[in-house]
Design an enzyme around this catalytic site. Structure first.
Site, mmCIF file in Angstrom:
data_model
loop_
_atom_site.group_PDB
_atom_site.id
_atom_site.type_symbol
_atom_site.label_atom_id
_atom_site.label_comp_id
_atom_site.label_asym_id
_atom_site.label_seq_id
_atom_site.Cartn_x
_atom_site.Cartn_y
_atom_site.Cartn_z
ATOM 1 N N THR A 15 -2.521 3.220 -5.098
ATOM 2 C CA THR A 15 -2.886 4.339 -5.964
ATOM 3 C C THR A 15 -4.050 3.984 -6.871
ATOM 4 O O THR A 15 -4.907 4.822 -7.166
ATOM 5 C CB THR A 15 -1.667 4.774 -6.799
ATOM 6 O OG1 THR A 15 -0.621 5.156 -5.916
ATOM 7 C CG2 THR A 15 -1.989 5.931 -7.710
ATOM 8 N N SER A 64 0.397 0.561 -0.015
ATOM 9 C CA SER A 64 1.236 -0.636 -0.068
ATOM 10 C C SER A 64 2.378 -0.667 0.940
ATOM 11 O O SER A 64 2.860 -1.767 1.268
ATOM 12 C CB SER A 64 1.759 -0.861 -1.488
ATOM 13 O OG SER A 64 2.576 0.196 -1.923
ATOM 14 N N THR A 98 1.988 0.486 -5.815
ATOM 15 C CA THR A 98 3.221 0.190 -6.540
ATOM 16 C C THR A 98 4.471 0.176 -5.651
ATOM 17 O O THR A 98 5.499 -0.364 -6.051
ATOM 18 C CB THR A 98 3.440 1.196 -7.684
ATOM 19 O OG1 THR A 98 3.486 2.532 -7.152
ATOM 20 C CG2 THR A 98 2.330 1.095 -8.713
#
Length: 333
Positions: A15, A64, A98
């Site tokens: 992000t 991720s 994240t």
């Protein structure tokens, strides 16, 4: 004038690097597929150059969920190379999505070979968004990596002005800015403007100097996670065993139990030579090393979340399969 500390910034995507359709796009921004490389992120945050002498390092900009063992190994080698090329390097910051940030942080905290501080940073809102947290998170991470007091604390995670230990921190909310939390123990410190302040440290051992060397490995031993729930009958455990798992982590019911049929399947796994570790889906607290677990041949994950217990078990299986040694590893790291 005092020279600024040199800090390398490795961009892996997430992000923090994402560009949405417009400034109000804070949820569906991955649909554009646009992610910035390390030097492009730094160019959008000119204040970063006022807190450190920056060394932007391209890696690959991905979400991720696509990051795993091969990236952990590559990042270990990359950090090693950066320290060799820049003897005056004060620290390293890794930008990361994240979703799996806590897993990469813990894996690196067990396998890095360098002594300089390594800080992982992400954001909950894309860098293109109105009121994005990306800019200030990045600056705070750079300040943390450059701070002399950050040395010797293992890999650190910095978001929302808070410094967390890689072993202890977990993501607790889908969208809130205060998502990263350490449930049992709280933050290590805080970043208030230019001030990096620590109030405690994690006592568990960490890299460098661990026995876990992944630099020449092609893969880690297969370790799967079985999630417990009412009426779980062991189907997942048996499927993981059939798929070749060398280890299984049970995300059990608190305080570390499973339904009887699931326990039976876990016992079968142990009998087949599979290392089984009992964690809990509760999110915090130590799984007690009970007589019941001992009779089943199952080890306690201590207070590690299932996803982190999986990482430690996989790494532990690269050096031993002895249950006593595995137990000692979970009590040490």
């Amino acid at each position: 004038m005092t020279a600024l500390p040199k800090v390398a910034f490795i961009g892996t995507g997430g992000t923090l690097s994402s560009v949405g359709r417009d400034r109000l796009d804070i949820l569906d921004y991955t649909a554009t597929g646009e992610r910035l490389e390390a030097e492009e992120i730094l160019a959008r945050v000119p204040e970063a150059a006022t807190v450190a002498a920056l060394v932007p390092v391209r890696y690959r900009a991905v979400t991720s969920p696509g990051i795993g063992f091969s990236d952990w190994r590559a990042l270990v080698l990359l950090c090693e190379r950066l320290v060799a090329e820049h003897p005056d390097l004060a620290g390293i910051v890794i930008g990361h999505g994240t979703a799996t940030l806590e897993e990469t942080a813990y894996a690196l905290s067990l396998t890095l070979t360098v002594a300089v501080p390594v800080v992982l940073v992400g954001s909950q809102r894309p860098i293109s968004a109105l009121s994005s947290d990306a800019d200030l998170n990045l600056v705070a991470a750079l300040r943390t990596a450059a701070a002399p007091d950050s040395r010797g604390r293992g890999v650190l995670v910095v978001l929302n002005d808070e410094i967390q230990a890689a072993r202890e921190v977990t993501k607790t909310s889908v969208a809130r800015l205060q998502t990263f939390r350490t449930p049992d123990f709280g933050v290590l410190g805080q970043v208030d403007g230019p001030h990096v302040r620590y109030y405690r440290r994690s006592e568990r051992r960490h890299a460098p100097g661990t026995p876990f060397d992944i630099r020449s490995l092609d893969a880690l031993p297969r370790v799967d996670i079985s999630y417990a729930y009412a009426d779980a009958d062991g189907t997942a455990v048996r499927a993981f065993a059939a798929a070749g798992a060398r280890g299984i982590v049970s995300a059990g019911l608190a305080p570390g139990m499973t339904p009887p049929a699931e326990a039976e399947a876990l016992g079968e796994a142990v009998a087949a030579g599979i290392a089984v570790v009992q964690s809990t889906r509760a999110g915090s607290g130590v799984v007690p090393d009970t007589r019941r677990l001992a009779e089943l041949g199952i080890l306690s994950a201590d207070n590690l979340t299932p996803q982190k217990a999986r990482i430690l078990l996989a790494l532990a299986l690269t050096v031993t399969r002895d249950p006593a040694m595995l137990r000692e590893i979970f009590a040490t790291y």
